[in-house]
Design a protein around this motif. Structure first.
Motif, PDB file in Angstrom:
ATOM      1  N   LEU A 275       0.827  -1.200   0.000  1.00  0.00           N
ATOM      2  CA  LEU A 275       0.000   0.000   0.000  1.00  0.00           C
ATOM      3  C   LEU A 275       0.862   1.252   0.000  1.00  0.00           C
ATOM      4  CD1 LEU A 275      -2.694  -1.183   2.552  1.00  0.00           C
ATOM      5  CD2 LEU A 275      -3.096  -0.710   0.129  1.00  0.00           C
ATOM      6  N   ALA A 276       1.937   1.228   0.763  1.00  0.00           N
ATOM      7  CA  ALA A 276       2.832   2.389   0.808  1.00  0.00           C
ATOM      8  C   ALA A 276       3.505   2.609  -0.540  1.00  0.00           C
ATOM      9  CB  ALA A 276       3.878   2.197   1.899  1.00  0.00           C
ATOM     10  N   SER A 277       3.877   1.526  -1.219  1.00  0.00           N
ATOM     11  CA  SER A 277       4.574   1.668  -2.497  1.00  0.00           C
ATOM     12  C   SER A 277       3.656   2.141  -3.612  1.00  0.00           C
ATOM     13  CB  SER A 277       5.227   0.343  -2.891  1.00  0.00           C
ATOM     14  OG  SER A 277       4.246  -0.625  -3.216  1.00  0.00           O
ATOM     15  N   THR A 278       2.349   1.868  -3.484  1.00  0.00           N
ATOM     16  CA  THR A 278       1.401   2.289  -4.514  1.00  0.00           C
ATOM     17  C   THR A 278       0.700   3.593  -4.177  1.00  0.00           C
ATOM     18  OG1 THR A 278      -0.379   1.013  -3.494  1.00  0.00           O
ATOM     19  CG2 THR A 278       0.923  -0.084  -5.204  1.00  0.00           C
ATOM     20  N   GLY A 279       0.757   4.000  -2.906  1.00  0.00           N
ATOM     21  CA  GLY A 279       0.045   5.208  -2.483  1.00  0.00           C
ATOM     22  C   GLY A 279      -1.450   5.012  -2.390  1.00  0.00           C
ATOM     23  N   LEU A 280      -1.910   3.743  -2.333  1.00  0.00           N
ATOM     24  CA  LEU A 280      -3.341   3.468  -2.247  1.00  0.00           C
ATOM     25  C   LEU A 280      -3.832   3.630  -0.809  1.00  0.00           C
ATOM     26  CD1 LEU A 280      -3.529   0.252  -4.460  1.00  0.00           C
ATOM     27  CD2 LEU A 280      -4.168   2.577  -5.112  1.00  0.00           C
ATOM     28  N   ASN A 281      -5.077   4.033  -0.681  1.00  0.00           N
ATOM     29  CA  ASN A 281      -5.694   4.163   0.629  1.00  0.00           C
ATOM     30  C   ASN A 281      -6.362   2.863   1.044  1.00  0.00           C
ATOM     31  OD1 ASN A 281      -5.068   6.956   0.905  1.00  0.00           O
ATOM     32  ND2 ASN A 281      -6.814   7.454  -0.423  1.00  0.00           N
ATOM     33  N   VAL A 282      -6.321   2.564   2.329  1.00  0.00           N
ATOM     34  CA  VAL A 282      -7.048   1.413   2.856  1.00  0.00           C
ATOM     35  C   VAL A 282      -8.525   1.790   2.963  1.00  0.00           C
ATOM     36  CG1 VAL A 282      -7.297  -0.178   4.794  1.00  0.00           C
ATOM     37  CG2 VAL A 282      -5.039   0.692   4.171  1.00  0.00           C
ATOM     38  N   PRO A 283      -9.445   0.988   2.433  1.00  0.00           N
ATOM     39  CA  PRO A 283     -10.869   1.295   2.581  1.00  0.00           C
ATOM     40  C   PRO A 283     -11.242   1.398   4.059  1.00  0.00           C
ATOM     41  CG  PRO A 283     -10.545  -0.492   1.024  1.00  0.00           C
ATOM     42  CD  PRO A 283      -9.218  -0.246   1.655  1.00  0.00           C
ATOM     43  N   ASP A 284     -12.223   2.241   4.359  1.00  0.00           N
ATOM     44  CA  ASP A 284     -12.604   2.466   5.756  1.00  0.00           C
ATOM     45  C   ASP A 284     -12.966   1.168   6.464  1.00  0.00           C
ATOM     46  OD1 ASP A 284     -12.159   5.163   5.545  1.00  0.00           O
ATOM     47  OD2 ASP A 284     -14.259   5.670   5.150  1.00  0.00           O
ATOM     48  N   VAL A 285     -13.720   0.293   5.775  1.00  0.00           N
ATOM     49  CA  VAL A 285     -14.144  -0.963   6.397  1.00  0.00           C
ATOM     50  C   VAL A 285     -12.938  -1.821   6.748  1.00  0.00           C
ATOM     51  CG1 VAL A 285     -15.340  -3.142   5.987  1.00  0.00           C
ATOM     52  CG2 VAL A 285     -16.436  -0.988   5.384  1.00  0.00           C
ATOM     53  N   ALA A 286     -11.982  -1.902   5.845  1.00  0.00           N
ATOM     54  CA  ALA A 286     -10.781  -2.694   6.114  1.00  0.00           C
ATOM     55  C   ALA A 286      -9.994  -2.104   7.279  1.00  0.00           C
ATOM     56  CB  ALA A 286      -9.912  -2.755   4.865  1.00  0.00           C
ATOM     57  N   ARG A 287      -9.890  -0.797   7.320  1.00  0.00           N
ATOM     58  CA  ARG A 287      -9.146  -0.129   8.400  1.00  0.00           C
ATOM     59  C   ARG A 287      -9.798  -0.414   9.760  1.00  0.00           C
ATOM     60  NH1 ARG A 287     -10.335   4.510  10.390  1.00  0.00           N
ATOM     61  NH2 ARG A 287     -11.571   5.125   8.570  1.00  0.00           N
ATOM     62  N   ILE A 288     -11.131  -0.340   9.804  1.00  0.00           N
ATOM     63  CA  ILE A 288     -11.845  -0.605  11.060  1.00  0.00           C
ATOM     64  C   ILE A 288     -11.711  -2.074  11.460  1.00  0.00           C
ATOM     65  CG2 ILE A 288     -14.119  -0.640  12.156  1.00  0.00           C
ATOM     66  CD1 ILE A 288     -14.842   1.756  10.303  1.00  0.00           C
ATOM     67  N   ALA A 289     -11.861  -2.981  10.484  1.00  0.00           N
ATOM     68  CA  ALA A 289     -11.766  -4.413  10.773  1.00  0.00           C
ATOM     69  C   ALA A 289     -10.392  -4.768  11.328  1.00  0.00           C
ATOM     70  CB  ALA A 289     -12.058  -5.222   9.521  1.00  0.00           C
ATOM     71  N   GLN A 290      -9.364  -4.147  10.780  1.00  0.00           N
ATOM     72  CA  GLN A 290      -8.006  -4.428  11.238  1.00  0.00           C
ATOM     73  C   GLN A 290      -7.748  -3.877  12.638  1.00  0.00           C
ATOM     74  OE1 GLN A 290      -5.393  -2.990   8.112  1.00  0.00           O
ATOM     75  NE2 GLN A 290      -6.573  -4.089   6.555  1.00  0.00           N
ATOM     76  N   ALA A 291      -8.501  -2.843  13.017  1.00  0.00           N
ATOM     77  CA  ALA A 291      -8.308  -2.228  14.336  1.00  0.00           C
ATOM     78  C   ALA A 291      -9.081  -2.943  15.441  1.00  0.00           C
ATOM     79  CB  ALA A 291      -8.729  -0.757  14.285  1.00  0.00           C
ATOM     80  N   LEU A 292     -10.117  -3.694  15.066  1.00  0.00           N
ATOM     81  CA  LEU A 292     -10.949  -4.379  16.053  1.00  0.00           C
ATOM     82  C   LEU A 292     -10.343  -5.731  16.448  1.00  0.00           C
ATOM     83  CD1 LEU A 292     -14.497  -3.711  14.563  1.00  0.00           C
ATOM     84  CD2 LEU A 292     -13.555  -2.722  16.665  1.00  0.00           C
ATOM     85  N   PRO A 293     -10.699  -6.238  17.602  1.00  0.00           N
ATOM     86  CA  PRO A 293     -10.247  -7.583  17.984  1.00  0.00           C
ATOM     87  C   PRO A 293     -10.762  -8.625  16.994  1.00  0.00           C
ATOM     88  CG  PRO A 293     -11.190  -6.412  19.866  1.00  0.00           C
ATOM     89  CD  PRO A 293     -11.506  -5.593  18.659  1.00  0.00           C
ATOM     90  N   GLU A 294      -9.976  -9.661  16.756  1.00  0.00           N
ATOM     91  CA  GLU A 294     -10.368 -10.708  15.813  1.00  0.00           C
ATOM     92  C   GLU A 294     -11.591 -11.471  16.297  1.00  0.00           C
ATOM     93  OE1 GLU A 294      -7.359 -13.270  14.311  1.00  0.00           O
ATOM     94  OE2 GLU A 294      -5.860 -11.681  14.184  1.00  0.00           O
ATOM     95  N   THR A 295     -11.886 -11.380  17.593  1.00  0.00           N
ATOM     96  CA  THR A 295     -13.088 -12.036  18.111  1.00  0.00           C
ATOM     97  C   THR A 295     -14.366 -11.346  17.663  1.00  0.00           C
ATOM     98  OG1 THR A 295     -12.836 -10.716  20.125  1.00  0.00           O
ATOM     99  CG2 THR A 295     -11.939 -12.964  20.147  1.00  0.00           C
ATOM    100  N   LEU A 296     -14.235 -10.100  17.191  1.00  0.00           N
ATOM    101  CA  LEU A 296     -15.394  -9.356  16.689  1.00  0.00           C
ATOM    102  C   LEU A 296     -15.549  -9.504  15.183  1.00  0.00           C
ATOM    103  CD1 LEU A 296     -15.316  -5.979  18.684  1.00  0.00           C
ATOM    104  CD2 LEU A 296     -17.050  -7.763  18.811  1.00  0.00           C
ATOM    105  N   VAL A 297     -14.449  -9.262  14.455  1.00  0.00           N
ATOM    106  CA  VAL A 297     -14.500  -9.267  12.988  1.00  0.00           C
ATOM    107  C   VAL A 297     -13.188  -9.822  12.450  1.00  0.00           C
ATOM    108  CG1 VAL A 297     -14.716  -7.843  10.919  1.00  0.00           C
ATOM    109  CG2 VAL A 297     -16.010  -7.235  12.951  1.00  0.00           C
ATOM    110  N   ASP A 298     -13.297 -10.631  11.410  1.00  0.00           N
ATOM    111  CA  ASP A 298     -12.104 -11.140  10.720  1.00  0.00           C
ATOM    112  C   ASP A 298     -11.318  -9.946  10.170  1.00  0.00           C
ATOM    113  OD1 ASP A 298     -10.279 -12.158   8.858  1.00  0.00           O
ATOM    114  OD2 ASP A 298     -11.595 -13.790   8.274  1.00  0.00           O
ATOM    115  N   PRO A 299     -10.020  -9.834  10.488  1.00  0.00           N
ATOM    116  CA  PRO A 299      -9.242  -8.682  10.018  1.00  0.00           C
ATOM    117  C   PRO A 299      -9.087  -8.602   8.507  1.00  0.00           C
ATOM    118  CG  PRO A 299      -7.818 -10.314  11.054  1.00  0.00           C
ATOM    119  CD  PRO A 299      -9.223 -10.721  11.345  1.00  0.00           C
ATOM    120  N   ASP A 300      -9.397  -9.680   7.790  1.00  0.00           N
ATOM    121  CA  ASP A 300      -9.359  -9.649   6.325  1.00  0.00           C
ATOM    122  C   ASP A 300     -10.647  -9.102   5.718  1.00  0.00           C
ATOM    123  OD1 ASP A 300      -6.802 -10.558   6.102  1.00  0.00           O
ATOM    124  OD2 ASP A 300      -7.335 -12.622   5.595  1.00  0.00           O
ATOM    125  N   THR A 301     -11.615  -8.735   6.548  1.00  0.00           N
ATOM    126  CA  THR A 301     -12.892  -8.225   6.041  1.00  0.00           C
ATOM    127  C   THR A 301     -12.697  -6.858   5.399  1.00  0.00           C
ATOM    128  OG1 THR A 301     -14.089  -9.388   7.786  1.00  0.00           O
ATOM    129  CG2 THR A 301     -15.257  -7.613   6.661  1.00  0.00           C
TER     130      THR A 301
END
Length: 285
Positions: free
Chosen positions: A239-265
């Motif tokens: 992502l850093a090499s392409t300058g692409l933004n992480v979609p909001d849903v992916a960013r939130i999923a990655q920040a939440l505990p895996e017991t709530l949401v799969d981080p790959d969502t």
């Protein structure tokens, strides 16, 4: 990777633009990939990364300096682009480049005259495309009488009517509101369910995350990622090499505990479904 029938094979393709006012610019550098039936592919990268150049190699509008592109078993260097249009349909970013007839129906039916169709089948194809894109009620109006979003739908419907096995769409949601974007996505999903494929070029990372099952990421003409969106949007270095933004849903999923949401969502519907299921399980305890 799917073992379905290959539609297009890009094999070690490199391509450069020879600019009269400056140095030769490398647009593609040793790119290899295969597009198969039943895939909805996102093609992403910053401006100048090579997305449109790669897309125009898929139907022979551009020919490689090195390597080859096979559409089915046909080498694009050995045939005319018009002969590939029945397999690979390309919709340019600006719809006005493709509109020149006096009615919506004529625009959609235009390309069908170059296929071996009888009159009734051609009319049925045009009517199906009009209905799929919500254009039936305006079929006899002039395309220029509509806003950019509807003009884009007309061009998309014309490509859809040709029924190519692969549709390549360059920023197809530009000018479309949420309702029209949703209709387009539904239509594309039905098209893929029928055994076809779509390459979607877009800067809208949430759209790509919501709709695509595979993502190709380009940077400086090189293919640096090829895989499911959940994996791609967790690859911080890529992502850093392409300058692409992480979609909001992916960013939130990655920040939440895996017991709530799969981080790959990455898709909104998947996130909501997982979150609601987790909450309901906790409430039932």
């Amino acid at each position: 990777m799917s073992q379905a029938e290959s539609l297009v094979v890009v094999d070690g393709v490199s391509f450069s633009y020879d600019r009269q006012d400056g140095p030769i610019q490398t647009a593609l550098d040793d790119v290899s990939l295969t597009i198969r039936r039943g895939e909805l592919i996102g093609l992403v990268g910053q401006n100048g990364s090579g997305k449109s150049t790669l897309a125009r190699h898929l139907n022979g509008l551009l020919l490689p300096d090195a390597g080859r592109v096979l559409v089915g078993d046909v080498d694009t260097r050995e045939t005319e682009p018009g002969r590939l249009a029945g397999t690979v349909g390309y919709v340019f970013q600006n719809p006005d480049h493709a509109l020149f007839l006096p009615t919506v129906r004529e625009e959609i039916a235009y390309g069908l005259q170059f296929q071996a169709l009888d009159e009734s089948e051609a009319a049925a194809r045009a009517s199906t495309a009009l209905a799929a894109f919500g254009l039936t009620q305006v079929a006899d109006k002039h395309p220029a009488s509509f806003g950019r979003g509807t003009r884009r739908l007309i061009v998309l419907a014309a490509a859809y009517a040709m029924a190519p096995a692969l549709l390549v769409l360059d920023e197809p949601t530009g000018g479309l509101d949420y309702r029209l974007t949703s209709r387009l996505v539904e239509t594309l999903r039905a098209y893929i369910a029928a055994g076809n494929s779509v390459v979607l070029i877009s800067h809208d990372m949430q759209l790509v995350a919501n709709t695509c099952d595979r993502v190709l990421a380009l940077s400086d003409g090189r293919l640096i990622a090829d895989g499911p969106p959940g994996r791609l949007f967790r690859d911080r270095d890529m992502l850093a090499s392409t300058g692409l933004n992480v979609p909001d849903v992916a960013r939130i999923a990655q920040a939440l505990p895996e017991t709530l949401v799969d981080p790959d969502t990455v898709a909104i519907d998947d996130f909501v479904e997982q979150f609601q299921r987790t909450v309901m399980k906790r409430e039932l305890r």
